[in-house]
Design an enzyme around this catalytic site. Structure first.
Site, PDB file in Angstrom:
ATOM      1  N   LYS A 161       8.272  -9.893  -4.848  1.00 22.55           N
ATOM      2  CA  LYS A 161       8.456  -9.276  -3.521  1.00 22.55           C
ATOM      3  C   LYS A 161       7.105  -9.036  -2.849  1.00 22.55           C
ATOM      4  O   LYS A 161       6.060  -9.067  -3.516  1.00 22.55           O
ATOM      5  CB  LYS A 161       9.263  -7.985  -3.645  1.00 22.55           C
ATOM      6  CG  LYS A 161       8.678  -6.950  -4.568  1.00 22.55           C
ATOM      7  CD  LYS A 161       9.673  -5.820  -4.783  1.00 22.55           C
ATOM      8  CE  LYS A 161       9.152  -4.835  -5.784  1.00 22.55           C
ATOM      9  NZ  LYS A 161       9.423  -3.472  -5.436  1.00 22.55           N
ATOM     10  N   ARG A 184      17.069   6.437  -5.767  1.00 23.94           N
ATOM     11  CA  ARG A 184      16.634   5.593  -4.660  1.00 23.94           C
ATOM     12  C   ARG A 184      17.856   4.834  -4.151  1.00 23.94           C
ATOM     13  O   ARG A 184      18.425   5.193  -3.152  1.00 23.94           O
ATOM     14  CB  ARG A 184      15.520   4.656  -5.162  1.00 23.94           C
ATOM     15  CG  ARG A 184      14.792   3.905  -4.119  1.00 23.94           C
ATOM     16  CD  ARG A 184      13.500   3.273  -4.635  1.00 23.94           C
ATOM     17  NE  ARG A 184      13.677   2.281  -5.678  1.00 23.94           N
ATOM     18  CZ  ARG A 184      12.699   1.515  -6.154  1.00 23.94           C
ATOM     19  NH1 ARG A 184      11.466   1.638  -5.700  1.00 23.94           N
ATOM     20  NH2 ARG A 184      12.928   0.630  -7.104  1.00 23.94           N
ATOM     21  N   HIS A 224      16.513   0.857 -13.077  1.00 24.31           N
ATOM     22  CA  HIS A 224      15.044   0.793 -12.949  1.00 24.31           C
ATOM     23  C   HIS A 224      14.438   2.074 -13.510  1.00 24.31           C
ATOM     24  O   HIS A 224      14.880   3.170 -13.178  1.00 24.31           O
ATOM     25  CB  HIS A 224      14.693   0.628 -11.467  1.00 24.31           C
ATOM     26  CG  HIS A 224      13.259   0.300 -11.199  1.00 24.31           C
ATOM     27  ND1 HIS A 224      12.603  -0.750 -11.804  1.00 24.31           N
ATOM     28  CD2 HIS A 224      12.345   0.881 -10.383  1.00 24.31           C
ATOM     29  CE1 HIS A 224      11.353  -0.810 -11.362  1.00 24.31           C
ATOM     30  NE2 HIS A 224      11.167   0.176 -10.510  1.00 24.31           N
ATOM     31  N   ARG A 231      12.473  -7.670 -15.689  1.00 20.45           N
ATOM     32  CA  ARG A 231      11.873  -7.990 -14.374  1.00 20.45           C
ATOM     33  C   ARG A 231      10.372  -7.693 -14.413  1.00 20.45           C
ATOM     34  O   ARG A 231       9.963  -6.542 -14.431  1.00 20.45           O
ATOM     35  CB  ARG A 231      12.536  -7.137 -13.286  1.00 20.45           C
ATOM     36  CG  ARG A 231      14.058  -7.260 -13.219  1.00 20.45           C
ATOM     37  CD  ARG A 231      14.636  -6.428 -12.072  1.00 20.45           C
ATOM     38  NE  ARG A 231      14.259  -5.030 -12.150  1.00 20.45           N
ATOM     39  CZ  ARG A 231      14.922  -4.091 -12.821  1.00 20.45           C
ATOM     40  NH1 ARG A 231      16.016  -4.411 -13.493  1.00 20.45           N
ATOM     41  NH2 ARG A 231      14.498  -2.851 -12.826  1.00 20.45           N
ATOM     42  N   TYR A 256     -19.545   3.902  12.861  1.00 19.62           N
ATOM     43  CA  TYR A 256     -18.942   4.909  13.743  1.00 19.62           C
ATOM     44  C   TYR A 256     -19.207   6.326  13.245  1.00 19.62           C
ATOM     45  O   TYR A 256     -19.133   6.592  12.048  1.00 19.62           O
ATOM     46  CB  TYR A 256     -17.421   4.699  13.810  1.00 19.62           C
ATOM     47  CG  TYR A 256     -17.004   3.439  14.543  1.00 19.62           C
ATOM     48  CD1 TYR A 256     -17.295   3.258  15.884  1.00 19.62           C
ATOM     49  CD2 TYR A 256     -16.303   2.435  13.883  1.00 19.62           C
ATOM     50  CE1 TYR A 256     -16.899   2.113  16.561  1.00 19.62           C
ATOM     51  CE2 TYR A 256     -15.896   1.286  14.550  1.00 19.62           C
ATOM     52  CZ  TYR A 256     -16.206   1.131  15.890  1.00 19.62           C
ATOM     53  OH  TYR A 256     -15.819  -0.004  16.550  1.00 19.62           O
ATOM     54  N   CYS A 305     -15.132  -0.359   9.470  1.00 17.03           N
ATOM     55  CA  CYS A 305     -14.610  -0.754  10.787  1.00 17.03           C
ATOM     56  C   CYS A 305     -13.394  -1.668  10.579  1.00 17.03           C
ATOM     57  O   CYS A 305     -13.028  -1.992   9.464  1.00 17.03           O
ATOM     58  CB  CYS A 305     -15.677  -1.491  11.582  1.00 17.03           C
ATOM     59  SG  CYS A 305     -17.278  -0.664  11.602  1.00 17.03           S
ATOM     60  N   ASP A 325     -13.081  -4.862  11.199  1.00 16.49           N
ATOM     61  CA  ASP A 325     -13.392  -6.207  10.686  1.00 16.49           C
ATOM     62  C   ASP A 325     -14.644  -6.266   9.825  1.00 16.49           C
ATOM     63  O   ASP A 325     -14.955  -7.309   9.260  1.00 16.49           O
ATOM     64  CB  ASP A 325     -13.632  -7.172  11.858  1.00 16.49           C
ATOM     65  CG  ASP A 325     -12.634  -6.978  12.968  1.00 16.49           C
ATOM     66  OD1 ASP A 325     -11.434  -7.024  12.677  1.00 16.49           O
ATOM     67  OD2 ASP A 325     -13.061  -6.756  14.124  1.00 16.49           O
TER      68      ASP A 325
HETATM   69  C1  LIG Z   1      13.640  -2.827  -8.974  1.00 20.77           C
HETATM   70  C2  LIG Z   1      12.325  -3.335  -9.442  1.00 20.77           C
HETATM   71  N1  LIG Z   1      12.276  -4.090 -10.544  1.00 20.77           N
HETATM   72  C3  LIG Z   1      11.105  -4.571 -11.021  1.00 20.77           C
HETATM   73  C4  LIG Z   1       9.911  -4.315 -10.388  1.00 20.77           C
HETATM   74  C5  LIG Z   1       8.648  -4.878 -10.970  1.00 20.77           C
HETATM   75  O1  LIG Z   1       7.836  -3.841 -11.419  1.00 20.77           O
HETATM   76  P1  LIG Z   1       6.435  -4.168 -12.116  1.00 20.77           P
HETATM   77  O2  LIG Z   1       5.590  -4.759 -11.091  1.00 20.77           O
HETATM   78  O3  LIG Z   1       5.958  -2.836 -12.575  1.00 20.77           O
HETATM   79  O4  LIG Z   1       6.722  -5.117 -13.229  1.00 20.77           O
HETATM   80  C6  LIG Z   1       9.915  -3.515  -9.252  1.00 20.77           C
HETATM   81  C7  LIG Z   1       8.651  -3.223  -8.595  1.00 20.77           C
HETATM   82  O5  LIG Z   1       8.423  -2.330  -7.853  1.00 20.77           O
HETATM   83  C8  LIG Z   1      11.150  -3.007  -8.759  1.00 20.77           C
HETATM   84  O6  LIG Z   1      11.214  -2.245  -7.661  1.00 20.77           O
END
Ligand SMILES: Cc1ncc(COP(=O)(O)O)c(C=O)c1O
Length: 370
Positions: free
Chosen positions: A36, A131, A159, A211, A250, A296, A298
């Site tokens: 993601k 969540r 999770h 995951r 700045y 800044c 850039d």
């Molecule tokens: C639902 C879910 N699964 C898996 C992951 C992956 O987590 P990580 O990067 O700690 O392996 C995330 C990351 O935020 C997540 O939100």
């Protein structure tokens, strides 16, 4: 192609190594590569391609937009959207062969009412994050019964809220999830709960998939076999010796000392080098230097003891400045550092034998700038 003097380097050999290390730790469980947010800013197409080549069974993204963008780039592997997908967009999910997460009883009802069928679904169970996800087993059961006739109820997951080390909360989350799975008694193809840290810190007897996100970039806690993947570089574009008590940037928050060399770097908060980086350390030619004055949009300035010529490479993080250290000093986490690097910074994908690919969101597919 890119013309700026600032770029993020991605070490593909180390990415491959980390994928192998994760797959070994999974011990035949399926790998869901979580890519993601443009794969934590590293580049979703590139990381997805490597993960799929290593036989990841699934890719995980945060929205239908991210999933469809991968489809447009030719990724055909199964993709799961980990967050809410509106019942109004189910047809787009179906057309693009994207698996969605059912996040609540209400969501399940809306999916049922949509009269769209043939979706692939994973159900999210809330075991403590508060969540998204089902908290009530009866609601979860009813939702599965309501949807399984018309859809493929393929997966179930939860999770962890803190898997960085063994702790009671994780154990309670796991026990609760296991009880739910037993009660629901559905032949799920995939049961998954571990993220990167949990893959290395907990072994569980209920899941058949996990995951992994940040571990692909060498940043999970508790595994010394992982290798760093990402480095952020820029180059000196201007240098001068200043006299005593001159102001820098700045608001003049920094007053120079005598004989200090001030170099200007073409990287600023619009690149992801947020203003909290002021006073942080960078690495230049065997020397650690400090970012001085306000950052800044850039550009920013560093203070050097010695003259360094224009085009000298400066490491913001990488082999000499671990990203974990930067995150600690900025009171954040490596995830935020990586995802903050903006899309105007080119990504350079490198192997030992040389550069494999350069992605530059500004100029890619435009051939008129040679
Ligand atoms: C639902 C879910 N699964 C898996 C992951 C992956 O987590 P990580 O990067 O700690 O392996 C995330 C990351 O935020 C997540 O939100």
């Amino acid at each position: 192609m890119f013309f700026r003097q600032t770029w993020e380097e991605v070490n593909l050999d180390n990415l491959d190594h980390n994928l192998d290390t994760i797959i070994k730790a999974l011990n035949r469980k399926a790998l869901f590569a979580i890519i993601k947010a443009n794969s934590y800013g590293v580049g979703d197409f590139q990381v997805a391609s490597r993960a799929v080549a290593k036989k990841a069974q699934y890719l995980g993204v945060s929205s239908l937009d991210e999933a469809i963008s991968l489809r447009h780039q030719g990724i055909t592997a199964p993709i799961l959207v980990l967050n809410y997908v509106s019942y109004q967009h189910l047809l787009a999910a179906k057309k693009n062969n994207v698996t969605i997460t059912v996040v609540s009883f209400e969501h399940a009802q809306k999916i049922k009412e949509s009269r769209i069928n043939g979706l692939r679904l994973h159900f999210k169970v809330d075991t403590g994050m508060n969540r998204i996800g089902f908290k009530d087993d009866q609601e979860l059961y009813d939702a599965i019964i309501a949807l399984k006739q018309d859809h493929d109820v393929e997966g179930i997951y939860t999770h962890y809220l803190d898997s960085s080390e063994a702790n009671q909360i994780t154990k309670e989350q796991f026990d609760s999830f296991k009880r739910t799975i037993k009660r629901i008694d559905h032949p799920f193809k995939y049961i998954h709960l571990a993220n990167s840290d949990a893959i290395f810190n907990f072994n569980d007897d209920i899941s058949n998939a996990a995951r992994a996100g940040i571990a692909m970039f060498g940043l999970a806690s508790n595994n010394k076999d992982l290798k760093p993947v990402c480095s952020l570089y820029t180059k000196i574009v201007h240098i001068k010796q200043v006299s005593e008590k001159e102001t820098i940037s700045y608001k003049g928050t920094y007053l120079t000392k005598n004989n200090e060399w001030i170099a200007t770097l073409p990287i600023g908060y619009a690149d992801g080098l947020n203003r909290h980086y002021q006073d942080q350390t960078v690495y230049v030619n065997n020397e650690y230097a400090k970012i001085v004055g306000r950052i800044c949009m850039d550009q920013c300035m560093i203070s050097l003891k010695n003259y360094q010529p224009i085009d000298t490479v400066v490491e913001i993080f990488g082999p000499h400045i671990p990203i974990e250290e930067v995150a600690k000093r900025l009171d954040t986490i490596p995830y935020e550092i990586l995802t903050s690097i903006s899309d105007r910074v080119a990504r350079v994908y490198r192997r030992k034998r040389g550069i494999e690919k350069i992605d530059n969101q500004r100029l890619d597919n435009k051939n008129d700038c040679d």
